[in-house]
Motif scaffolding. Sequence first.
Motif, PDB file in Angstrom:
ATOM      1  N   THR A 299      43.145  33.370  31.981  1.00  0.00           N
ATOM      2  CA  THR A 299      42.349  33.036  33.165  1.00  0.00           C
ATOM      3  C   THR A 299      43.243  32.495  34.280  1.00  0.00           C
ATOM      4  O   THR A 299      44.410  32.138  34.055  1.00  0.00           O
ATOM      5  N   ALA A 300      42.669  32.413  35.466  1.00  0.00           N
ATOM      6  CA  ALA A 300      43.402  31.833  36.596  1.00  0.00           C
ATOM      7  C   ALA A 300      43.758  30.378  36.317  1.00  0.00           C
ATOM      8  O   ALA A 300      44.821  29.896  36.726  1.00  0.00           O
ATOM      9  N   THR A 301      42.885  29.678  35.614  1.00  0.00           N
ATOM     10  CA  THR A 301      43.153  28.284  35.257  1.00  0.00           C
ATOM     11  C   THR A 301      44.387  28.184  34.366  1.00  0.00           C
ATOM     12  O   THR A 301      45.233  27.308  34.557  1.00  0.00           O
TER      13      THR A 301
ATOM     14  N   LYS B 266      52.072  38.290  38.866  1.00  0.00           N
ATOM     15  CA  LYS B 266      51.178  39.090  39.685  1.00  0.00           C
ATOM     16  C   LYS B 266      51.422  40.588  39.468  1.00  0.00           C
ATOM     17  O   LYS B 266      50.486  41.384  39.300  1.00  0.00           O
TER      18      LYS B 266
ATOM     19  N   ASP C   7      41.532  40.785  37.537  1.00  0.00           N
ATOM     20  CA  ASP C   7      42.919  40.324  37.647  1.00  0.00           C
ATOM     21  C   ASP C   7      42.936  38.797  37.800  1.00  0.00           C
ATOM     22  O   ASP C   7      42.484  38.272  38.819  1.00  0.00           O
ATOM     23  N   PRO C   8      43.463  38.045  36.806  1.00  0.00           N
ATOM     24  CA  PRO C   8      43.452  36.577  36.895  1.00  0.00           C
ATOM     25  C   PRO C   8      44.408  36.023  37.941  1.00  0.00           C
ATOM     26  O   PRO C   8      44.354  34.835  38.255  1.00  0.00           O
ATOM     27  N   THR C   9      45.288  36.872  38.483  1.00  0.00           N
ATOM     28  CA  THR C   9      46.237  36.388  39.498  1.00  0.00           C
ATOM     29  C   THR C   9      45.699  36.565  40.920  1.00  0.00           C
ATOM     30  O   THR C   9      46.400  36.248  41.879  1.00  0.00           O
ATOM     31  N   GLU C  10      44.474  37.090  41.036  1.00  0.00           N
ATOM     32  CA  GLU C  10      43.932  37.406  42.355  1.00  0.00           C
ATOM     33  C   GLU C  10      43.949  36.195  43.287  1.00  0.00           C
ATOM     34  O   GLU C  10      44.229  36.323  44.484  1.00  0.00           O
ATOM     35  N   THR C  11      43.654  35.026  42.758  1.00  0.00           N
ATOM     36  CA  THR C  11      43.580  33.820  43.598  1.00  0.00           C
ATOM     37  C   THR C  11      44.818  32.934  43.464  1.00  0.00           C
ATOM     38  O   THR C  11      44.877  31.856  44.052  1.00  0.00           O
ATOM     39  N   ILE C  12      45.796  33.390  42.684  1.00  0.00           N
ATOM     40  CA  ILE C  12      47.011  32.599  42.478  1.00  0.00           C
ATOM     41  C   ILE C  12      47.912  32.710  43.695  1.00  0.00           C
ATOM     42  O   ILE C  12      48.177  33.811  44.194  1.00  0.00           O
TER      43      ILE C  12
ATOM     44  N   ASN D 102      47.436  28.774  36.648  1.00  0.00           N
ATOM     45  CA  ASN D 102      47.712  27.631  37.515  1.00  0.00           C
ATOM     46  C   ASN D 102      48.316  26.471  36.716  1.00  0.00           C
ATOM     47  O   ASN D 102      49.204  25.766  37.208  1.00  0.00           O
TER      48      ASN D 102
END
Length: 260
Positions: free
Chosen positions: A49-51, A78, A93-98, A54
């Motif tokens: 996940t994005a979490t 990414k 894509d979990p990196t979308e907001t990274i 991060n």
Amino acid sequence: MSLELPLFIDYLKEQKNASDNTVDSYQRDLRRLETYLIDHGIHEVGNVTATNLNSYILYLERQGLSTATVSRNVASMKAFFHYICRKNEIADDPTETIKAPHIEKKLPGTLNEDEVARLLKAPSGDTPKELRDRAMLELLYATGLHVSELISLSVDALHLNLNYVICTEGGKERVLPFGDNAKRALCRYLKNGRNVLLKGNSSDCLFVNCSGHPMSRQGFWKLVKSYASRAGISSDITPQTLRHSFAAHPLQNGAPRQIS
């Protein structure tokens, strides 16, 4: 990632014609990420996940990696997850907001790397005072503490077994990790310096002066200027230039420094 990563590396080589250095860089970054995820119980790319990512970026920063290195790791993750998403192996894509950390431009009026290294090495003796001074400089360098925070630290705020110090300001606590160089300097000071400086007095302060009393801000800057002179640094050192210099080019991102 153990199944997908080799396919991504082949993709870089065969379809993107990436250079050997680029391929090695991606592989090194992603193997490090894979190890982190496995250590945290995540074995499938579909579960990332994005979490998670991060948290991994924060982990890299706490390891003392430079902003440029962390940014490169973000670029690697990414590229990998974009590839996996295009292959329809994951839905999102979990990196979308990274976002990669912002790389600051070099600040004017800072010491260069060689000057910082010489300043840190200046208190190289085994006297209680020099052991204290080396520990203070190493901890300041490793954590980015303000001088006022450094001199007000208590012994209880230091956690050597886990390599971090707790800074309390305005009722809020910050946990600041430090590396092995600072740990070695602190251990030497606590073992062979602090009790001698205390002269039988009792104090909660981590750093005490030669009379066994808490260090003052003026006393700390007096010793910094003395060591700067000893190190052959001619430029005037202020609290701002020292803090900015330590933040601008941390030496632990290159070859490890050794306590001599």
